[in-house]
Write a protein that holds these residues in place. Structure first.
Motif, PDB file in Angstrom:
ATOM      1  N   ALA A 157     -16.553  10.730  -0.947  1.00  0.00           N
ATOM      2  CA  ALA A 157     -16.825  10.440   0.459  1.00  0.00           C
ATOM      3  C   ALA A 157     -15.794  11.144   1.325  1.00  0.00           C
ATOM      4  N   LEU A 158     -16.121  11.318   2.610  1.00  0.00           N
ATOM      5  CA  LEU A 158     -15.191  11.934   3.561  1.00  0.00           C
ATOM      6  C   LEU A 158     -15.013  10.996   4.746  1.00  0.00           C
ATOM      7  N   VAL A 159     -13.766  10.661   5.028  1.00  0.00           N
ATOM      8  CA  VAL A 159     -13.456   9.725   6.109  1.00  0.00           C
ATOM      9  C   VAL A 159     -12.382  10.345   6.991  1.00  0.00           C
ATOM     10  N   ALA A 160     -12.587  10.271   8.306  1.00  0.00           N
ATOM     11  CA  ALA A 160     -11.601  10.804   9.248  1.00  0.00           C
ATOM     12  C   ALA A 160     -10.530   9.761   9.541  1.00  0.00           C
ATOM     13  N   VAL A 161      -9.286  10.171   9.527  1.00  0.00           N
ATOM     14  CA  VAL A 161      -8.178   9.295   9.939  1.00  0.00           C
ATOM     15  C   VAL A 161      -7.406  10.025  11.028  1.00  0.00           C
TER      16      VAL A 161
ATOM     17  N   THR B  28      -8.933   5.718  -8.456  1.00  0.00           N
ATOM     18  CA  THR B  28      -9.460   6.232  -7.200  1.00  0.00           C
ATOM     19  C   THR B  28      -8.607   7.427  -6.797  1.00  0.00           C
TER      20      THR B  28
ATOM     21  N   THR C 186     -10.670  -0.132  -3.953  1.00  0.00           N
ATOM     22  CA  THR C 186      -9.574   0.624  -3.344  1.00  0.00           C
ATOM     23  C   THR C 186      -9.840   0.721  -1.852  1.00  0.00           C
TER      24      THR C 186
ATOM     25  N   GLY D 125      -6.388  15.489   8.412  1.00  0.00           N
ATOM     26  CA  GLY D 125      -6.873  14.298   9.125  1.00  0.00           C
ATOM     27  C   GLY D 125      -8.193  13.781   8.582  1.00  0.00           C
ATOM     28  N   LYS D 126      -8.661  14.376   7.506  1.00  0.00           N
ATOM     29  CA  LYS D 126      -9.895  13.891   6.869  1.00  0.00           C
ATOM     30  C   LYS D 126      -9.627  13.710   5.382  1.00  0.00           C
ATOM     31  N   VAL D 127     -10.135  12.629   4.848  1.00  0.00           N
ATOM     32  CA  VAL D 127      -9.780  12.230   3.495  1.00  0.00           C
ATOM     33  C   VAL D 127     -11.023  12.215   2.605  1.00  0.00           C
ATOM     34  N   LEU D 128     -10.936  12.876   1.468  1.00  0.00           N
ATOM     35  CA  LEU D 128     -11.969  12.755   0.437  1.00  0.00           C
ATOM     36  C   LEU D 128     -11.586  11.607  -0.490  1.00  0.00           C
ATOM     37  N   ILE D 129     -12.553  10.755  -0.842  1.00  0.00           N
ATOM     38  CA  ILE D 129     -12.296   9.584  -1.673  1.00  0.00           C
ATOM     39  C   ILE D 129     -13.347   9.487  -2.759  1.00  0.00           C
TER      40      ILE D 129
ATOM     41  N   ILE E 116      -8.698   2.302   1.911  1.00  0.00           N
ATOM     42  CA  ILE E 116      -8.066   3.432   2.584  1.00  0.00           C
ATOM     43  C   ILE E 116      -7.923   3.045   4.047  1.00  0.00           C
TER      44      ILE E 116
ATOM     45  N   VAL F 176     -17.710   3.241   1.378  1.00  0.00           N
ATOM     46  CA  VAL F 176     -18.108   4.653   1.394  1.00  0.00           C
ATOM     47  C   VAL F 176     -18.432   5.219   0.013  1.00  0.00           C
ATOM     48  N   GLY F 177     -18.257   4.421  -1.032  1.00  0.00           N
ATOM     49  CA  GLY F 177     -18.580   4.956  -2.345  1.00  0.00           C
ATOM     50  C   GLY F 177     -18.230   3.978  -3.436  1.00  0.00           C
TER      51      GLY F 177
ATOM     52  N   VAL G 136     -13.791   1.881  -1.481  1.00  0.00           N
ATOM     53  CA  VAL G 136     -14.657   2.259  -2.595  1.00  0.00           C
ATOM     54  C   VAL G 136     -14.606   1.141  -3.630  1.00  0.00           C
ATOM     55  N   VAL G 137     -15.740   0.927  -4.291  1.00  0.00           N
ATOM     56  CA  VAL G 137     -15.905  -0.225  -5.184  1.00  0.00           C
ATOM     57  C   VAL G 137     -16.345   0.253  -6.556  1.00  0.00           C
TER      58      VAL G 137
ATOM     59  N   ALA H 154       0.857  -1.184   0.000  1.00  0.00           N
ATOM     60  CA  ALA H 154       0.000   0.000   0.000  1.00  0.00           C
ATOM     61  C   ALA H 154       0.890   1.229   0.000  1.00  0.00           C
ATOM     62  N   ALA H 155       0.333   2.353  -0.418  1.00  0.00           N
ATOM     63  CA  ALA H 155       1.045   3.630  -0.386  1.00  0.00           C
ATOM     64  C   ALA H 155       0.670   4.375   0.886  1.00  0.00           C
ATOM     65  N   LEU H 156       1.512   5.340   1.268  1.00  0.00           N
ATOM     66  CA  LEU H 156       1.235   6.171   2.447  1.00  0.00           C
ATOM     67  C   LEU H 156       1.289   7.631   2.031  1.00  0.00           C
ATOM     68  N   VAL H 157       0.221   8.351   2.313  1.00  0.00           N
ATOM     69  CA  VAL H 157       0.110   9.762   1.919  1.00  0.00           C
ATOM     70  C   VAL H 157      -0.317  10.580   3.125  1.00  0.00           C
TER      71      VAL H 157
ATOM     72  N   VAL I 169      -2.515   8.371   5.397  1.00  0.00           N
ATOM     73  CA  VAL I 169      -3.465   7.438   4.801  1.00  0.00           C
ATOM     74  C   VAL I 169      -2.736   6.340   4.045  1.00  0.00           C
ATOM     75  N   LEU I 170      -3.071   5.093   4.327  1.00  0.00           N
ATOM     76  CA  LEU I 170      -2.605   3.967   3.521  1.00  0.00           C
ATOM     77  C   LEU I 170      -3.618   3.730   2.410  1.00  0.00           C
ATOM     78  N   ILE I 171      -3.130   3.512   1.191  1.00  0.00           N
ATOM     79  CA  ILE I 171      -4.014   3.340   0.037  1.00  0.00           C
ATOM     80  C   ILE I 171      -3.545   2.139  -0.772  1.00  0.00           C
TER      81      ILE I 171
ATOM     82  N   ALA J 236     -11.908   2.428   5.117  1.00  0.00           N
ATOM     83  CA  ALA J 236     -12.943   2.643   4.093  1.00  0.00           C
ATOM     84  C   ALA J 236     -12.571   1.951   2.792  1.00  0.00           C
TER      85      ALA J 236
END
Lengths: 316, 316
Positions: free
Chosen positions: B35-39, A138, B138, A42-46, B140, B123-124, B90-91, A34-37, B44-46, B88
């Motif tokens: 979508a919006l997800v709190a980390v 994504t 994907t 602290g909130k991620v839009l996906i 997250i 989430v989406g 997404v599909v 996995a990648a790390l960004v 973030v790992l993706i 989270a």
């Protein structure tokens, strides 16, 4: 020229990694599980978007580079439509083994170049075998620091003004010109192949107090319908406020109503949304309607429901 | 029973949203541009993984529910292989319009149930038309609070002990049994259809000071090769340390070498990685080798390179 079957999965991944620009915030990029960004908020839009050969693109009409730019733009526009900016993309890619490696690398270049417009990085992906080229991207972003929360489709208030950022109809017009095998209106064809979403305008619009915002990918009436349904309102648009000047000559030539393109055509990746009546719109925003109490129909014009326009991906 | 073409894209999305569990950290879920997800960590790992009908799964062998579980597991395992936990998913989903809506909803249920094992939420997504069912997920996630940084493939040190978490070979064995149309070893067939990655063990292993960690999806030797190449070492494994007891009877019946399955079979979504020699391994971890200075070959056993095993997605 080598094929994907000849260079193999790991050869392709290595070549893609070499061709990929790594931007800010990418702590681990392509090549691990996995990648790390880093995201400061602290909130991620996906968001995610899939394009299938023969349905969403044709390799005889668009180059791999153009397809890459368009697929990336669809995702970057969805993040901008929340008032966000994309930080990272992952790309899943199915292709037949006989596809040329050059094609895959040109696709990568197109994705990279569209990402560069927004300062985003490609951080990972998956490459698999499939009879039909399929590209699933994504995007991971975060809300612009200028706004406190993402702008959704749910907040349109009665009395708000409806704005359009960018043009609609060019992509549908370009597609129809290509479908008929005509050589006219290269500008419309170019916008069908590679849309130019006004990403920064969308974030400006959000920062000015937008009550709703949406990417125009299914067609203007369909996407305004999403806002109307989500907000529990009716949107009344003035079709005469739409700018059809760039569509007019081609529409005349093809004997098509240009408003069919401007109201129903998808894939322009313009933006539409609502501002309170006292708000000052950003430069380039075009007022096209007003938010009304919920009545019959999500989107109307001069009292007539416009619900028949727009795109359903499973319809024939 | 309705088809996707009958319910349409937006009907399907509404049904999927209803069928989807929303967990912690999801501030905006299915239904907007993004979508919006709190980390909590701000990092973030993706990861992303695509599965194509006829290449990665067959609808006559696996149910939609099983395919959903497996596709989700492939992503959840990649996040766990960094010492992370998925927040989270997404599909993106391509399917022909004549596919039954029930199939798509069973797929959704399988994805949801596998996500529930890890506490993750869908989430989406994106639903598009395509002749071949294609599922691109994907995930997250974020790094477990027990470790300071994700565990990559790059840190294996000479003298480290190589461990295997979970079993390898069951998926390849189950696939071969299905391919030959045999009715034996239902346990192996079940593990081919729905793998059981030991997610929590992977995070425990990471927290104990793992110097490298990797999901076993391409085959044990291939994935150990990824660690060896990324770390600049050679990994010497003791094949007798592998547990082939569950494979033995089926291998005998099919006249196959069970070590071909255990060393070369993909898609088990076990984990392999390295710990310093003084570290105490977690319960269930099996020591299978040692990290040596880089010599000829990435992965060897008793002096013989094992490089020929493993899976390339573009090979015939």
């Amino acid at each position: 020229m080598s094929s994907l079957g000849e260079v193999g999965e790991f050869g392709l991944i290595a070549a893609i990694a070499l061709a990929t620009r790594v931007g800010a915030g990418v702590e681990i990029g392509i090549g691990d599980d996995a990648a790390l960004v880093a995201v400061s908020s602290g909130k991620v839009l996906i968001t995610t978007d899939m394009a299938v050969e023969g349905v969403h693109f044709r390799t005889d009409w668009s180059s791999a580079y153009e397809i890459g730019r368009k697929c990336a733009a669809a995702n970057l526009a969805d993040i901008a439509a929340m008032g966000g900016v994309t930080r990272a993309l992952v790309v899943a890619f199915a292709a037949p083994p006989q596809l040329s490696t050059e094609w895959a690398l040109q696709l990568t270049q197109g994705i990279n170049d569209e990402c560069a417009v927004e300062g985003a990085s490609v951080v990972g992906g998956d490459t698999v075998r499939g009879e039909i080229i399929t590209i699933s991207i994504t995007a991971i972003g975060e809300v612009s620091p200028a706004i406190s929360a993402p702008v959704t489709r749910t907040g349109a208030q009665v009395g708000d003004i409806v704005y359009l950022l960018g043009q609609t109809g060019a992509s549908a017009a370009g597609l129809e010109i290509l479908s008929r095998g005509l050589g006219i209106a290269p500008g419309l064809i170019a916008l069908h192949k590679v849309p130019k979403p006004p990403y920064e305008s969308a974030r400006e619009f959000a920062a000015l107090g937008a009550t709703s915002l949406c990417d125009v990918s299914d067609g203007l009436v369909a996407d305004l319908g999403h806002i109307a349904d989500a907000s529990g309102v009716t949107i009344d648009i003035d079709v005469d406020a739409l700018d059809i000047s760039e569509l007019f000559a081609a529409a005349h030539e093809l004997e098509v109503d240009p408003f069919e393109w401007a109201l129903g055509g998808g894939e322009d990746h313009a933006f539409t949304g609502t501002l309170p009546p006292q708000a000052v719109p950003p430069a380039g925003a075009r007022a096209i309607g007003i938010v009304c109490p919920r009545g019959e129909g999500a989107v109307v014009s001069a009292g007539i429901a416009l619900g028949h326009l727009g795109h359903d991906h499973f319809s024939a």
